[in-house]
Design a protein around this motif. Structure first.
Motif, mmCIF file in Angstrom:
data_model
loop_
_atom_site.group_PDB
_atom_site.id
_atom_site.type_symbol
_atom_site.label_atom_id
_atom_site.label_comp_id
_atom_site.label_asym_id
_atom_site.label_seq_id
_atom_site.Cartn_x
_atom_site.Cartn_y
_atom_site.Cartn_z
ATOM 1 N N PRO A 129 0.832 -1.204 0.000
ATOM 2 C CA PRO A 129 0.000 0.000 0.000
ATOM 3 C C PRO A 129 0.867 1.255 0.000
ATOM 4 O O PRO A 129 1.963 1.257 0.573
ATOM 5 C CB PRO A 129 -0.803 -0.117 1.303
ATOM 6 N N SER A 130 0.380 2.313 -0.622
ATOM 7 C CA SER A 130 1.158 3.555 -0.672
ATOM 8 C C SER A 130 1.294 4.190 0.705
ATOM 9 O O SER A 130 2.276 4.871 0.997
ATOM 10 C CB SER A 130 0.509 4.541 -1.639
ATOM 11 N N VAL A 131 0.303 3.959 1.567
ATOM 12 C CA VAL A 131 0.348 4.421 2.951
ATOM 13 C C VAL A 131 0.224 3.206 3.853
ATOM 14 O O VAL A 131 -0.661 2.371 3.664
ATOM 15 C CB VAL A 131 -0.776 5.431 3.257
ATOM 16 N N ALA A 132 1.129 3.085 4.822
ATOM 17 C CA ALA A 132 1.168 1.906 5.683
ATOM 18 C C ALA A 132 -0.123 1.738 6.473
ATOM 19 O O ALA A 132 -0.722 2.707 6.947
ATOM 20 C CB ALA A 132 2.353 2.006 6.639
ATOM 21 N N GLY A 133 -0.550 0.471 6.611
ATOM 22 C CA GLY A 133 -1.773 0.160 7.328
ATOM 23 C C GLY A 133 -1.567 0.050 8.821
ATOM 24 O O GLY A 133 -0.445 0.147 9.331
ATOM 25 N N ARG A 142 3.578 7.576 4.467
ATOM 26 C CA ARG A 142 3.645 7.362 3.024
ATOM 27 C C ARG A 142 4.963 6.675 2.683
ATOM 28 O O ARG A 142 6.018 7.051 3.191
ATOM 29 C CB ARG A 142 3.524 8.686 2.270
ATOM 30 N N ARG A 143 4.879 5.688 1.827
ATOM 31 C CA ARG A 143 6.035 4.850 1.547
ATOM 32 C C ARG A 143 6.785 5.270 0.286
ATOM 33 O O ARG A 143 6.262 5.982 -0.570
ATOM 34 C CB ARG A 143 5.588 3.392 1.410
ATOM 35 N N ALA A 144 8.015 4.762 0.190
ATOM 36 C CA ALA A 144 8.819 4.974 -1.009
ATOM 37 C C ALA A 144 8.172 4.252 -2.187
ATOM 38 O O ALA A 144 7.256 3.430 -2.022
ATOM 39 C CB ALA A 144 10.232 4.452 -0.774
ATOM 40 N N ASP A 145 8.668 4.529 -3.384
ATOM 41 C CA ASP A 145 8.140 3.865 -4.574
ATOM 42 C C ASP A 145 8.498 2.381 -4.575
ATOM 43 O O ASP A 145 7.684 1.530 -4.970
ATOM 44 C CB ASP A 145 8.705 4.517 -5.840
ATOM 45 N N PHE A 146 9.708 2.070 -4.137
ATOM 46 C CA PHE A 146 10.172 0.680 -4.081
ATOM 47 C C PHE A 146 10.875 0.434 -2.751
ATOM 48 O O PHE A 146 11.577 1.314 -2.244
ATOM 49 C CB PHE A 146 11.169 0.378 -5.212
ATOM 50 N N VAL A 147 10.694 -0.768 -2.220
ATOM 51 C CA VAL A 147 11.482 -1.225 -1.073
ATOM 52 C C VAL A 147 12.176 -2.516 -1.487
ATOM 53 O O VAL A 147 11.523 -3.474 -1.917
ATOM 54 C CB VAL A 147 10.613 -1.467 0.171
ATOM 55 N N LEU A 148 13.497 -2.531 -1.376
ATOM 56 C CA LEU A 148 14.293 -3.706 -1.708
ATOM 57 C C LEU A 148 14.670 -4.420 -0.424
ATOM 58 O O LEU A 148 15.252 -3.809 0.484
ATOM 59 C CB LEU A 148 15.559 -3.296 -2.469
ATOM 60 N N GLY A 172 14.078 7.811 -11.605
ATOM 61 C CA GLY A 172 13.427 8.841 -10.807
ATOM 62 C C GLY A 172 12.617 8.324 -9.637
ATOM 63 O O GLY A 172 11.931 9.101 -8.962
ATOM 64 N N TYR A 173 12.698 7.030 -9.365
ATOM 65 C CA TYR A 173 11.937 6.456 -8.253
ATOM 66 C C TYR A 173 12.667 6.634 -6.929
ATOM 67 O O TYR A 173 13.903 6.650 -6.886
ATOM 68 C CB TYR A 173 11.695 4.962 -8.484
ATOM 69 N N SER A 174 11.898 6.732 -5.853
ATOM 70 C CA SER A 174 12.476 6.710 -4.510
ATOM 71 C C SER A 174 12.580 5.255 -4.067
ATOM 72 O O SER A 174 11.673 4.457 -4.304
ATOM 73 C CB SER A 174 11.611 7.505 -3.532
ATOM 74 N N ALA A 207 0.363 2.652 -5.622
ATOM 75 C CA ALA A 207 -0.098 3.902 -6.233
ATOM 76 C C ALA A 207 0.578 4.165 -7.568
ATOM 77 O O ALA A 207 0.072 4.946 -8.378
ATOM 78 C CB ALA A 207 0.144 5.070 -5.285
ATOM 79 N N LEU A 208 1.715 3.518 -7.813
ATOM 80 C CA LEU A 208 2.419 3.702 -9.077
ATOM 81 C C LEU A 208 1.649 3.141 -10.262
ATOM 82 O O LEU A 208 1.865 3.565 -11.394
ATOM 83 C CB LEU A 208 3.800 3.036 -9.024
ATOM 84 N N TYR A 209 0.761 2.175 -10.002
ATOM 85 C CA TYR A 209 0.142 1.492 -11.135
ATOM 86 C C TYR A 209 -1.347 1.196 -10.994
ATOM 87 O O TYR A 209 -1.953 0.667 -11.918
ATOM 88 C CB TYR A 209 0.897 0.183 -11.432
ATOM 89 N N MET A 210 -1.952 1.540 -9.847
ATOM 90 C CA MET A 210 -3.371 1.237 -9.718
ATOM 91 C C MET A 210 -4.071 2.181 -8.757
ATOM 92 O O MET A 210 -3.447 2.849 -7.928
ATOM 93 C CB MET A 210 -3.570 -0.212 -9.267
ATOM 94 N N ASP A 211 -5.403 2.249 -8.892
ATOM 95 C CA ASP A 211 -6.261 2.920 -7.934
ATOM 96 C C ASP A 211 -6.454 1.959 -6.772
ATOM 97 O O ASP A 211 -7.032 0.877 -6.941
ATOM 98 C CB ASP A 211 -7.606 3.272 -8.583
#
Length: 246
Positions: A129-133, A142-148, A172-174, A207-211
């Motif tokens: 999720p874009s925002v942690a539950g 609010r989270r980064a675009d990717f977490v490795l 350009g991703y965080s 959030a990068l690819y869906m509602d």
């Protein structure tokens, strides 16, 4: 819809072109909210069951305490999934029909790769999720675009993780490493770099690819599909050098 918010929706579509790069591609045909293959086989909450659980069941892990065992007790929002307690034999059947076939297929692919090349790189693909539950350590943020996730450098050669991070940041991703997701059972179980067995978990911000409310893809899905195809090709071409240079 509440259940589906715990689903890695459309991740298989994002990575669908992986086989065209010469890599193997495995996806589960069951949702994590039903059985989570990124857990131990028997990582279960005893409070969920009618009868006492066998001694071999892991009932005390942090994931179990959070309600997120092999058979989750709650969804991402923290709401309970089941209205009544479960029968353990039915859950054993569920695991035999879903969990074990998935890991058996994965194990075959990894053994074949290791036998042929002397090493492998497993990319474990997830969404977040874009925002942690409410159930997450970073609740409300609010989270980064990717977490490795490479288990803090223990499941994957550092140069491999750096290769992926550099590719994503150049777009350009965080990117964050290991926080809030360092990797689950798959990363820790299959990642043994000293033996040439490398595993990296990738979490993609939904959030990068869906509602996220309607769980429907938007234009970002096609863009990510193309970019992850490029990333796969990069790993196929340069991954072996990164492994040998560890």
């Amino acid at each position: 819809m509440t259940l589906r918010r715990s689903e890695d929706a459309f991740v298989d579509e994002i990575f669908a072109a992986v086989p065209h790069s010469g890599a193997s591609f495995l996806k589960a045909h069951f949702p994590r909210v039903y059985v989570d293959p990124n857990r131990e086989a028997y990582e279960l909450d005893p409070a969920m069951f009618v009868q006492p659980l066998p001694a071999y069941v892991n009932t005390t892990s942090l994931r179990v305490r959070a309600g997120l065992g092999t058979v989750p007790r709650v969804v991402a929002s923290g709401d309970a999934i089941y209205a009544s307690k479960l029968d353990f034999p039915l859950i054993v059947q569920r695991l035999e029909q879903n969990y074990f076939p998935f890991h058996s297929a994965l194990d075959v692919l990894l053994r074949q790769a290791h036998a042929r090349y002397g090493c492998y790189l497993l990319i474990d693909c997830h969404s977040m999720p874009s925002v942690a539950g409410i159930c997450d350590a970073d609740a409300g943020l609010r989270r980064a675009d990717f977490v490795l996730g490479d288990r803090f450098g223990t499941s994957c050669a550092p140069l491999l993780t750096q290769l992926v991070e550099s590719f994503l940041t150049a777009l350009g991703y965080s990117v964050r490493r290991n926080i809030p997701y360092a990797g689950g059972y798959i990363t820790s179980h299959y990642g043994r770099p000293a033996e040439g067995r490398h595993t990296l978990q990738i979490e993609i911000n939904r959030a990068l690819y869906m509602d996220e409310e309607s769980i429907t893809p938007h234009a970002g899905l096609a863009r990510l599909h193309e970019q992850m195809t490029q990333l796969t090709q990069l790993l196929v071409e340069r991954g072996p050098d990164a492994i040998r240079a560890r």
